[in-house]
Design a protein around this motif. Structure first.
Motif: not given
Length: 201
Positions: A71-72, A78-86, A174-179
């Motif tokens: 998950x991490x 995600x953070x590297x690509x879209x850093x404004x999202x939390x 959860x990783x599939x959700x993130x990806x």
């Protein structure tokens, strides 16, 4: 530079909000004109203490150390690509009839801003709530994050979780959700860029 390495500060598209109760598209109003829902309604629906909104709040003790690493890694992409999202994950054990979407909305709006976050962080939060007892998941978003993906797109990200979940691989789920969310945000960002540059209506 690969897409995974680019840091994208996306600009807001045309703002469109949906009622967290009935999912009707609405303006930024205090009460939904369709179902009359107001945020205060959740105070009666969920009278208990509010779980903390952390990067990972595994209240249901679902993830082992290996799953947390998976998950991490997906969150970091995600953070590297879209850093404004939390990106936040919270697991719970709640009655099956609990409206998880409203539960997540309640969490985002009731819990005071924490010492480790800013008001802007909360507005850009995407909260994945997983009800382990009912095998259900829902997404709640802060107001700055909300316009970027519609309900149907979040449903696609949630649906991507199902195969790994059925196999008992909860970290991969959860990783599939993130990806999937990352791909959908890429598409939304490209569309917004095209609109702003006048290449698309």
């Amino acid at each position: 530079m690969s897409s995974g390495q680019r840091r994208t500060r996306i600009r807001s598209p045309r703002v469109a909000f949906t009622c967290p109760a009935c999912q009707t598209q609405i303006d930024s109003v205090d009460r939904c004109p369709n179902c009359q829902f107001t945020g205060a309604d959740t105070m009666r629906m969920f009278p208990g203490p509010v779980p903390e909104i952390r990067t990972m709040n595994d209240q249901a003790d679902l993830f082992d150390s290996s799953a947390l690493k998976v998950i991490d890694r997906s969150q970091n992409r995600l953070v590297r690509r879209f850093p404004q999202f939390r990106w936040r994950v919270c697991t719970v054990n709640l009655p099956a009839e609990t409206n998880l979407r409203l539960y997540g909305f309640w969490m985002l709006n009731v819990l005071p801003i924490q010492p480790e976050e800013s008001e802007s962080d909360r507005l850009w939060t995407v909260l994945l709530v997983i009800n382990v007892a009912a095998n259900r998941a829902a997404v709640a978003t802060g107001y700055s994050a909300e316009p970027w993906l519609g309900n149907d797109q979040w449903d696609k990200a949630l649906a991507a979780m199902i195969p790994a979940w059925k196999d008992g691989d909860y970290g991969k789920s959860v990783a599939a959700f993130h990806d999937t969310a990352r791909v959908l945000l890429e598409n939304s960002w490209r569309h917004a860029e095209a609109v702003l540059s006048g290449k698309s209506a």
